[in-house]
Design a protein around this motif. Sequence first.
Motif, PDB file in Angstrom:
ATOM      1  N   CYS A  74      40.006 -15.723   3.432  1.00 23.47           N
ATOM      2  CA  CYS A  74      38.711 -14.744   3.621  1.00 23.47           C
ATOM      3  C   CYS A  74      39.242 -13.510   4.557  1.00 23.47           C
ATOM      4  O   CYS A  74      40.189 -13.489   5.079  1.00 23.47           O
ATOM      5  N   LEU A  75      38.361 -12.481   4.571  1.00 20.98           N
ATOM      6  CA  LEU A  75      38.581 -11.424   5.081  1.00 20.98           C
ATOM      7  C   LEU A  75      38.117 -11.253   6.638  1.00 20.98           C
ATOM      8  O   LEU A  75      37.038 -11.595   6.866  1.00 20.98           O
ATOM      9  N   ARG A  76      38.910 -10.953   7.460  1.00 20.59           N
ATOM     10  CA  ARG A  76      38.449 -10.883   9.018  1.00 20.59           C
ATOM     11  C   ARG A  76      38.545  -9.342   9.525  1.00 20.59           C
ATOM     12  O   ARG A  76      39.405  -8.899   9.250  1.00 20.59           O
ATOM     13  N   ILE A  77      37.628  -9.128  10.158  1.00 18.98           N
ATOM     14  CA  ILE A  77      37.628  -7.538  10.832  1.00 18.98           C
ATOM     15  C   ILE A  77      38.614  -7.829  12.047  1.00 18.98           C
ATOM     16  O   ILE A  77      38.580  -8.371  13.023  1.00 18.98           O
ATOM     17  N   VAL A  78      39.453  -6.718  11.872  1.00 14.85           N
ATOM     18  CA  VAL A  78      40.704  -6.478  13.041  1.00 14.85           C
ATOM     19  C   VAL A  78      40.383  -5.622  14.014  1.00 14.85           C
ATOM     20  O   VAL A  78      40.556  -5.271  15.220  1.00 14.85           O
ATOM     21  N   ALA A  79      39.888  -4.300  13.232  1.00 13.73           N
ATOM     22  CA  ALA A  79      39.278  -3.194  14.040  1.00 13.73           C
ATOM     23  C   ALA A  79      38.205  -2.606  13.382  1.00 13.73           C
ATOM     24  O   ALA A  79      37.672  -2.618  12.244  1.00 13.73           O
ATOM     25  N   ALA A  80      37.342  -2.015  14.281  1.00 16.46           N
ATOM     26  CA  ALA A  80      36.083  -1.422  13.951  1.00 16.46           C
ATOM     27  C   ALA A  80      35.431  -0.377  14.816  1.00 16.46           C
ATOM     28  O   ALA A  80      35.876  -0.248  16.158  1.00 16.46           O
ATOM     29  N   ARG A  81      34.404   0.237  14.177  1.00 16.77           N
ATOM     30  CA  ARG A  81      33.960   1.277  15.033  1.00 16.77           C
ATOM     31  C   ARG A  81      32.377   1.312  14.434  1.00 16.77           C
ATOM     32  O   ARG A  81      31.992   1.227  13.345  1.00 16.77           O
ATOM     33  N   GLY A  82      31.433   1.377  15.645  1.00 14.37           N
ATOM     34  CA  GLY A  82      30.083   1.463  15.173  1.00 14.37           C
ATOM     35  C   GLY A  82      29.295   0.236  14.585  1.00 14.37           C
ATOM     36  O   GLY A  82      28.298   0.213  13.944  1.00 14.37           O
ATOM     37  N   LEU A  83      30.281  -0.957  15.066  1.00 17.09           N
ATOM     38  CA  LEU A  83      29.638  -2.369  14.626  1.00 17.09           C
ATOM     39  C   LEU A  83      29.593  -3.108  16.088  1.00 17.09           C
ATOM     40  O   LEU A  83      30.317  -2.798  17.003  1.00 17.09           O
ATOM     41  N   THR A  84      28.608  -3.791  16.085  1.00 16.63           N
ATOM     42  CA  THR A  84      28.241  -4.700  17.314  1.00 16.63           C
ATOM     43  C   THR A  84      29.473  -5.920  17.479  1.00 16.63           C
ATOM     44  O   THR A  84      30.125  -6.307  16.438  1.00 16.63           O
ATOM     45  N   GLU A  85      29.552  -6.166  18.653  1.00 18.81           N
ATOM     46  CA  GLU A  85      30.789  -7.419  18.906  1.00 18.81           C
ATOM     47  C   GLU A  85      30.250  -8.583  17.850  1.00 18.81           C
ATOM     48  O   GLU A  85      31.258  -9.311  17.355  1.00 18.81           O
ATOM     49  N   GLU A  86      29.107  -9.052  17.822  1.00 22.43           N
ATOM     50  CA  GLU A  86      28.447 -10.133  17.296  1.00 22.43           C
ATOM     51  C   GLU A  86      28.909  -9.993  15.865  1.00 22.43           C
ATOM     52  O   GLU A  86      29.248 -11.046  15.065  1.00 22.43           O
ATOM     53  N   VAL A  87      28.866  -8.860  15.051  1.00 18.36           N
ATOM     54  CA  VAL A  87      29.024  -8.584  13.611  1.00 18.36           C
ATOM     55  C   VAL A  87      30.469  -8.766  13.456  1.00 18.36           C
ATOM     56  O   VAL A  87      31.262  -9.626  12.391  1.00 18.36           O
ATOM     57  N   ILE A  88      31.325  -8.346  14.390  1.00 23.59           N
ATOM     58  CA  ILE A  88      32.746  -8.309  14.364  1.00 23.59           C
ATOM     59  C   ILE A  88      33.536  -9.784  14.332  1.00 23.59           C
ATOM     60  O   ILE A  88      34.097 -10.434  13.615  1.00 23.59           O
ATOM     61  N   ASP A  89      32.688 -10.559  15.386  1.00 22.45           N
ATOM     62  CA  ASP A  89      33.239 -11.878  15.505  1.00 22.45           C
ATOM     63  C   ASP A  89      32.715 -12.920  14.391  1.00 22.45           C
ATOM     64  O   ASP A  89      33.607 -13.795  14.206  1.00 22.45           O
ATOM     65  N   GLN A  90      31.676 -12.599  13.847  1.00 19.44           N
ATOM     66  CA  GLN A  90      31.115 -13.547  12.811  1.00 19.44           C
ATOM     67  C   GLN A  90      31.464 -13.201  11.433  1.00 19.44           C
ATOM     68  O   GLN A  90      31.252 -13.997  10.422  1.00 19.44           O
ATOM     69  N   SER A  91      32.434 -12.054  11.414  1.00 21.48           N
ATOM     70  CA  SER A  91      32.589 -11.585   9.866  1.00 21.48           C
ATOM     71  C   SER A  91      33.621 -12.322   9.302  1.00 21.48           C
ATOM     72  O   SER A  91      34.522 -12.548   9.677  1.00 21.48           O
ATOM     73  N   ARG A  92      33.058 -13.019   8.268  1.00 21.44           N
ATOM     74  CA  ARG A  92      34.210 -13.847   7.435  1.00 21.44           C
ATOM     75  C   ARG A  92      33.713 -13.710   5.812  1.00 21.44           C
ATOM     76  O   ARG A  92      32.647 -13.995   5.535  1.00 21.44           O
ATOM     77  N   VAL A  93      34.352 -12.774   5.081  1.00 19.54           N
ATOM     78  CA  VAL A  93      33.851 -12.469   3.788  1.00 19.54           C
ATOM     79  C   VAL A  93      34.920 -12.969   2.815  1.00 19.54           C
ATOM     80  O   VAL A  93      36.088 -12.681   2.941  1.00 19.54           O
ATOM     81  N   LYS A  94      34.620 -13.985   2.075  1.00 14.45           N
ATOM     82  CA  LYS A  94      35.176 -14.348   0.794  1.00 14.45           C
ATOM     83  C   LYS A  94      35.114 -13.231  -0.553  1.00 14.45           C
ATOM     84  O   LYS A  94      34.337 -12.530  -0.455  1.00 14.45           O
ATOM     85  N   SER A  95      35.864 -13.716  -1.271  1.00  8.77           N
ATOM     86  CA  SER A  95      36.171 -12.957  -2.669  1.00  8.77           C
ATOM     87  C   SER A  95      34.689 -12.919  -3.289  1.00  8.77           C
ATOM     88  O   SER A  95      34.223 -13.987  -3.595  1.00  8.77           O
ATOM     89  N   GLY A  96      34.421 -11.697  -3.488  1.00 13.67           N
ATOM     90  CA  GLY A  96      33.176 -11.464  -4.316  1.00 13.67           C
ATOM     91  C   GLY A  96      31.957 -11.621  -3.506  1.00 13.67           C
ATOM     92  O   GLY A  96      30.606 -11.167  -4.141  1.00 13.67           O
ATOM     93  N   GLU A  97      32.025 -11.338  -2.231  1.00 11.52           N
ATOM     94  CA  GLU A  97      30.811 -11.496  -1.231  1.00 11.52           C
ATOM     95  C   GLU A  97      30.596  -9.991  -0.742  1.00 11.52           C
ATOM     96  O   GLU A  97      31.591  -9.709   0.033  1.00 11.52           O
ATOM     97  N   GLY A  98      29.485  -9.328  -1.080  1.00 13.00           N
ATOM     98  CA  GLY A  98      29.286  -7.937  -0.515  1.00 13.00           C
ATOM     99  C   GLY A  98      30.363  -7.015  -0.923  1.00 13.00           C
ATOM    100  O   GLY A  98      30.975  -7.288  -1.956  1.00 13.00           O
ATOM    101  N   ILE A  99      30.262  -5.944  -0.386  1.00 14.16           N
ATOM    102  CA  ILE A  99      30.922  -4.959  -0.990  1.00 14.16           C
ATOM    103  C   ILE A  99      32.537  -5.146  -0.792  1.00 14.16           C
ATOM    104  O   ILE A  99      33.346  -4.951  -1.589  1.00 14.16           O
ATOM    105  N   SER A 100      32.951  -5.467   0.676  1.00 14.23           N
ATOM    106  CA  SER A 100      34.375  -5.950   0.769  1.00 14.23           C
ATOM    107  C   SER A 100      34.948  -6.929  -0.038  1.00 14.23           C
ATOM    108  O   SER A 100      35.940  -6.916  -0.702  1.00 14.23           O
ATOM    109  N   GLY A 101      34.143  -7.923  -0.500  1.00 12.48           N
ATOM    110  CA  GLY A 101      34.308  -9.106  -1.232  1.00 12.48           C
ATOM    111  C   GLY A 101      34.625  -8.810  -2.629  1.00 12.48           C
ATOM    112  O   GLY A 101      35.388  -9.204  -3.358  1.00 12.48           O
ATOM    113  N   LEU A 102      33.664  -7.688  -3.161  1.00 11.80           N
ATOM    114  CA  LEU A 102      33.874  -7.193  -4.542  1.00 11.80           C
ATOM    115  C   LEU A 102      35.274  -6.610  -4.639  1.00 11.80           C
ATOM    116  O   LEU A 102      35.820  -6.600  -5.629  1.00 11.80           O
TER     117      LEU A 102
END
Length: 408
Positions: A74-102
């Motif tokens: 899955c994809l994990r956020i390593v660096a971010a701007r304008g996102l909350t710490e909660e979103v960064i910590d909980q972000s786990r995106v698998k193939s096909g999920e949302g924009i990043s997953g697509l």
Amino acid sequence: MKVKGFSDNKKNSVQARKVDEIRLQALLPVYKWGNRLLQADSEEEICNLVGDALQEEVGATSLSVMLLDETACCLRIVAARGLTEEVIDQSRVKSGEGISGLVFATKAPLVINRADKTPEEIQALLIRNELSSSVSFPLVGRNEFLGVINIGRHNGRRSFQGSDIELVSILAQLTVLAIENIRLHRQKQENVKIRTLFEQYVSPEVARILLDKGQPLMDSGTIQTLTVMFADIRNYTLLVQHLTIPDLRDFLDDFFKMFTRIIYANHGTLDKFMGDGALVIFGAPTVHENPAETAVKTSKEVIRAFRSLRSQFLNQDGIFARIGLGIGISCGEMFLGNLGSSERFDYTVVGPDVNIAQRLASRGEGDSVSCTDAVMEACRGESPALKSETMRLKGFARPITVHEILVE
């Protein structure tokens, strides 16, 4: 009076300068950030640098740089701007999920502008209502998918233009190059570490074969005519009973260091240490013009060095006067390669002459070098024997002629 040709040339020259200025303005960020990305020391630093670049050069109001976690797939956020710490910590995106997953699934960039005639199913992916546009670029290396860069602009800001997308594309390529450089450097360090560790358990020649051949380890093996040398410390059991374990370890450490140094200097292959003994191969993987002759020469050097070592330890304890070193040398056809299973194997030699060398090393008293007829013949009379005798060795039905070699 205006000269038409001159006027046109002047106009073209001004336009050319404007084009050059535009190109220069586009290239300056590439030079600036490219150099910094390639000098980064870690993947996290690379991701944060590209985040700074996207914020400064493209005007992204929010962004994330995601790398693929191969273990979790899955994809994990390593660096971010304008996102909350909660979103960064909980972000786990698998193939096909949302924009990043697509983008993960298709390995193709995705641009969404609410003001454009983007298909509704694509616009629906832009679930954050405050975003007016987004750009997502895959990070694809030579042989693997690395991650995704996502940038967005909030309502009230203009949509991303072609020049923005082109710069994001270039920064994505630079990010891939920087990450691959980091990983290549890390892999080289790991390879050096593995090779160094491996060479502490097998000879450098064997390590090179097992690490560099690129073939299944259990497939490595041939039948060859080789020379083997076996060394055995006489009265070792007496040492074990008399010395403390630390003192015994100190002696064995010094003995095996001396032994290994001489073996490697003569391009022998140290097969293994066996308690108080050692088995050495001459003729493979390193090729010798005359393996038997090299083995005899090496054995003489080992005996001389052992005598010197024994004298040093004799000053500490008189028990060392009662030990000696026996060396047996034999040559013949034997198997050289991996034995065992895929879980545990040993790169070694197998054949009657290996056992003969071991028997020769254990016979007699004091310091001695014994060899077979075949070894003596290969030495072409350059290693005179003190005595020769025919005897039966334990485990062998036929008698064998044994030569004791003179060591000055």
